[in-house]
Design an enzyme around this catalytic site. Structure first.
Site, PDB file in Angstrom:
ATOM      1  N   LYS A   1       9.179  11.675 -16.215  1.00 31.92           N
ATOM      2  CA  LYS A   1       8.822  13.043 -16.224  1.00 31.92           C
ATOM      3  C   LYS A   1       7.278  13.148 -15.908  1.00 31.92           C
ATOM      4  O   LYS A   1       6.900  14.235 -15.683  1.00 31.92           O
ATOM      5  CB  LYS A   1       9.075  13.709 -17.540  1.00 31.92           C
ATOM      6  CG  LYS A   1      10.720  13.515 -17.738  1.00 31.92           C
ATOM      7  CD  LYS A   1      11.221  14.465 -16.454  1.00 31.92           C
ATOM      8  CE  LYS A   1      12.911  14.647 -16.664  1.00 31.92           C
ATOM      9  NZ  LYS A   1      13.450  15.436 -15.777  1.00 31.92           N
TER      10      LYS A   1
HETATM   11  N1  PMP Z   1      16.805   9.957 -18.851  1.00 30.46           N
HETATM   12  C1  PMP Z   1      15.912  10.710 -19.792  1.00 30.46           C
HETATM   13  C2  PMP Z   1      15.498   9.965 -21.180  1.00 30.46           C
HETATM   14  C3  PMP Z   1      15.601  11.994 -19.495  1.00 30.46           C
HETATM   15  O1  PMP Z   1      14.925  12.620 -20.270  1.00 30.46           O
HETATM   16  C4  PMP Z   1      16.022  12.353 -18.248  1.00 30.46           C
HETATM   17  C5  PMP Z   1      15.465  13.940 -18.051  1.00 30.46           C
HETATM   18  N2  PMP Z   1      16.490  14.917 -18.503  1.00 30.46           N
HETATM   19  C6  PMP Z   1      16.852  11.867 -17.345  1.00 30.46           C
HETATM   20  C7  PMP Z   1      16.948  10.618 -17.797  1.00 30.46           C
HETATM   21  C8  PMP Z   1      17.299  12.369 -16.335  1.00 30.46           C
HETATM   22  O2  PMP Z   1      16.300  12.564 -15.175  1.00 30.46           O
HETATM   23  P1  PMP Z   1      16.671  14.140 -14.476  1.00 30.46           P
HETATM   24  O3  PMP Z   1      16.330  15.053 -15.214  1.00 30.46           O
HETATM   25  O4  PMP Z   1      15.554  13.688 -13.225  1.00 30.46           O
HETATM   26  O5  PMP Z   1      17.873  13.941 -13.669  1.00 30.46           O
END
Ligand code: PMP
Length: 344
Positions: free
Chosen positions: A48
């Site tokens: 993130k």
């Molecule tokens: N794993 C974790 C720990 C996350 O915080 C997130 C974000 N929601 C994701 C996977 C998935 O990533 P994305 O939001 O880019 O699909």
């Protein structure tokens, strides 16, 4: 000889360029070669960081964000932490509206990073004026010069990964990649990465990891938003009960679902076999690889990258707690063996 100080100017210079690490023992019995893209090496310990930095810098370029302005988001998780980190370095205020379901540890972590945190009641509907969505929207409306990140519906979420994660994987795999396995929450990671990789080689197979209790897999297969697919599950950050526009379903070849219990056990196995102390969704991604291998998806020529989204330290009271595992029933005989020897 002149002494040259070798130092980064601030933590933000360390965002991205995370390593690919070859998996050895955990994938031993599978056909193909497997590499983990370890996003915990970002300074905020998750993927993130990339979207927080990208979206904020785009807003600066467009003149929307100026020194002293405020950044707003509705998250207590990785995105909140990354936004708070970027805001601190760049001199912005950061307001995070979080649900009262969030643990005290998580809220304290955000406060430690200088964020102002509004804790909103969890058990109200999304359109209730007290919900964290509505509180964030209201603050955004009232605060001139504020920017609402809204990661589920922000194209910048995809762009960040198109510009960084995708090119890094392509470069480090030297064009040999055959499969990408990545979690899908907002969908930003998988969509941006896949868009880049498919632009280089459309034959690369992109596999999204979804949770039982989420609508994404069925929506991808049928185009139907099926409310019957929705029920509570434990994995945080993976799967969804809505269809985010930050997901480009057209670049994802297929989804695969994993269970809470299998994912938790795989996260623990990843730590024990590869020394990679990773989050719950990293366990989910590895579990997906295991299921795909059992289906016969991979061959001896396969070169597979599995993206591990965050670090294990955020899950000490969950998957890395034997008591929590026990309380979830994850050690019950039909799910898995309880560890026999406990040494401290
Ligand atoms: N794993 C974790 C720990 C996350 O915080 C997130 C974000 N929601 C994701 C996977 C998935 O990533 P994305 O939001 O880019 O699909």
């Amino acid at each position: 000889m002149e002494n040259k100080i070798k130092a980064y100017n601030n933590v933000l210079e360390l965002v991205g360029n995370t390593p690919l690490i070859k998996l050895n023992r955990i994938t031993e019995s599978f056909s193909g070669d497997f590499y983990a893209k370890v996003e915990a090496f970002n300074p905020g310990h998750s993927a993130k960081d990339r979207i927080a930095l990208h979206i904020i810098e785009e807003a600066e370029k467009k003149g929307i964000l100026k020194l002293g302005n405020t950044i707003i988001e509705t998250t207590s998780g990785n995105t909140g932490f990354s936004i708070a980190m970027v805001a601190i370095i760049k001199g912005y205020e950061c307001i995070l509206a979080v649900s009262s379901k969030s643990s005290k540890d998580k809220i304290d972590m955000l406060k430690a990073m200088g964020a102002k945190v509004f804790v909103c009641p969890a058990h109200v509907s999304a359109d209730d004026p007290r919900s964290y969505y509505e509180v964030a929207k209201r603050i955004h409306k009232e605060l001139k010069g504020s920017v609402y990140i809204n990661q589920y519906f922000n194209e910048g979420n995809i762009d960040a990964h198109f510009e960084t994660t995708g090119p890094e994987i392509w470069r480090d795999m030297a064009g040999s990649l055959t499969h990408l396995v990545a979690c899908s929450g907002t969908g930003g990671t998988i969509s941006g990465t896949a868009r880049y990789l498919k632009s280089k080689n459309p034959d690369i197979q992109i596999i999204g990891v979804d949770a039982y209790g989420s609508v994404l897999k069925k929506y991808h297969e049928t185009g139907e938003f099926d409310r019957d697919e929705i029920y509570p599950y434990r994995i945080e950050g993976l799967g969804k009960n809505l269809i985010p526009t930050a997901t480009d379903f057209s670049v994802i070849d297929r989804y695969i679902k994993v269970t809470d219990a299998d994912s938790a056990h795989m996260a623990r196995e990843l730590a024990k076999t590869e020394g990679l102390f990773s989050g719950y969704t990293s366990g989910a991604a590895m579990q997906a690889v295991k299921q795909l291998a059992a289906e016969g998806v991979f061959s001896s020529d396969s070169k597979v990258v599995v993206l591990l989204p965050d670090h294990g330290s955020r899950y000490m009271s969950k998957v890395y707690s034997d008591q929590w595992m026990e309380d979830q029933g994850f050690f019950s005989p039909q799910v898995a063996e309880k560890p026999v020897a406990v040494e401290y």
